[in-house]
Design a protein around this motif. Sequence first.
Motif, PDB file in Angstrom:
ATOM      1  N   ASP A   3       0.560  -1.333   0.025  1.00 21.44           N
ATOM      2  CA  ASP A   3      -0.249  -0.347  -0.130  1.00 21.44           C
ATOM      3  C   ASP A   3       0.823   1.244  -0.213  1.00 21.44           C
ATOM      4  OD1 ASP A   3       0.842   0.393   2.217  1.00 21.44           O
ATOM      5  OD2 ASP A   3      -0.908   0.056   3.445  1.00 21.44           O
ATOM      6  N   ARG A  82     -14.089   1.761   5.724  1.00 25.69           N
ATOM      7  CA  ARG A  82     -13.132   2.696   6.459  1.00 25.69           C
ATOM      8  C   ARG A  82     -12.769   2.843   7.862  1.00 25.69           C
ATOM      9  NH1 ARG A  82     -18.330   5.534   3.643  1.00 25.69           N
ATOM     10  NH2 ARG A  82     -19.038   5.230   6.012  1.00 25.69           N
ATOM     11  N   HIS A  85      -9.393   0.566   7.170  1.00 28.03           N
ATOM     12  CA  HIS A  85      -8.334   1.595   6.938  1.00 28.03           C
ATOM     13  C   HIS A  85      -7.579   2.743   8.123  1.00 28.03           C
ATOM     14  CE1 HIS A  85      -6.784   4.778   3.493  1.00 28.03           C
ATOM     15  NE2 HIS A  85      -6.172   3.638   3.734  1.00 28.03           N
ATOM     16  N   SER A  90      -4.389  -2.648   5.082  1.00 29.98           N
ATOM     17  CA  SER A  90      -4.237  -2.589   3.750  1.00 29.98           C
ATOM     18  C   SER A  90      -4.771  -2.741   2.954  1.00 29.98           C
ATOM     19  CB  SER A  90      -2.434  -3.225   3.640  1.00 29.98           C
ATOM     20  OG  SER A  90      -2.074  -4.061   3.628  1.00 29.98           O
ATOM     21  N   LEU A 167      -7.457  -0.997  -0.138  1.00 25.78           N
ATOM     22  CA  LEU A 167      -7.856  -0.204   1.073  1.00 25.78           C
ATOM     23  C   LEU A 167      -7.658   1.661   0.509  1.00 25.78           C
ATOM     24  CD1 LEU A 167      -8.006  -1.732   4.545  1.00 25.78           C
ATOM     25  CD2 LEU A 167      -9.577  -1.377   2.629  1.00 25.78           C
ATOM     26  N   ASP A 168      -6.687   1.366   0.290  1.00 27.96           N
ATOM     27  CA  ASP A 168      -6.068   2.602  -0.143  1.00 27.96           C
ATOM     28  C   ASP A 168      -7.146   2.978  -1.400  1.00 27.96           C
ATOM     29  OD1 ASP A 168      -3.756   3.813   1.690  1.00 27.96           O
ATOM     30  OD2 ASP A 168      -2.825   3.539   0.396  1.00 27.96           O
ATOM     31  N   CYS A 171     -11.493   2.946  -0.378  1.00 30.68           N
ATOM     32  CA  CYS A 171     -11.674   4.404   0.463  1.00 30.68           C
ATOM     33  C   CYS A 171     -11.620   5.543   0.173  1.00 30.68           C
ATOM     34  CB  CYS A 171     -10.764   4.796   1.810  1.00 30.68           C
ATOM     35  SG  CYS A 171     -11.120   3.204   2.783  1.00 30.68           S
TER      36      CYS A 171
END
Length: 257
Positions: A3, A82, A85, A90, A167-168, A171
């Motif tokens: 990530d 969210r 994260h 990650s 997740l980066d 989100c």
Amino acid sequence: MPDAHGRFAPCALIPIYNHGGTIVGTVQALRAHGLPVLIVDDGSDDATREVLDALARDADGVCLLRLPHNQGKGRAICAGLRAAHEAGHSHALQIDADGQHDTGDVPRFLDAARTRPHALVCGAPVYDASVPRARLYGRYVTHVCVWLETLSLAIRDSMCGYRLYPLDAACAEIARKPPPARMDFDTEIAVRLVWRGLPVVNLPTRVIYPANGLSHFRMFRDNLRISAMHTRLLLGMLPRAPRLLWRRFRGETACAA
């Protein structure tokens, strides 16, 4: 790198609404693979709440996020993504609470994400005789729509709720524009992540329909939502078409695992 911070720190994410009879087995199977588990309770009944409270209290590595009332699968997953994260994970492995999905494939999802950490890893269902024929055939309409909406065959099955998100990117897309609240979530977020440029790994996985299983899919209401979603996505594809076609010209963004 995995990530933006160079970490691979996955968790499992389970949205739940009244599946108190199957959640314990699902959580135990996920914990056996060493995954921390985040459960998002989408306004479940009292019996399910008691089961979840006991899991959060007694089970190691289990976190419970409770929404104040039922808001729909999409809202529950967004809240979970969210929260995962913010907790420093990650990646998040989304899996249903009802026992449909084969937790034996968890290592394969994780391996695929380690190999391609910026990809969306989508389960490609392999059904047995338990699948309702109407549900099976109806999925093909959505498959064709999604191929048009992405101008590619990148997503083999956009409706499968067994998938692993970086997740980066997930989100960031949720913050840009909140996805639908209910059963149309899985397809729309997958299409939008492809629009965003994420590659897709399609991972064949066994999916069953348990006897006497509890489904929250409402044929008329949810099919209307899905129809409206496809109209919205097809219109959204049009201004993106040159970029999507250029990306396809350079090389398909999907692969099988």
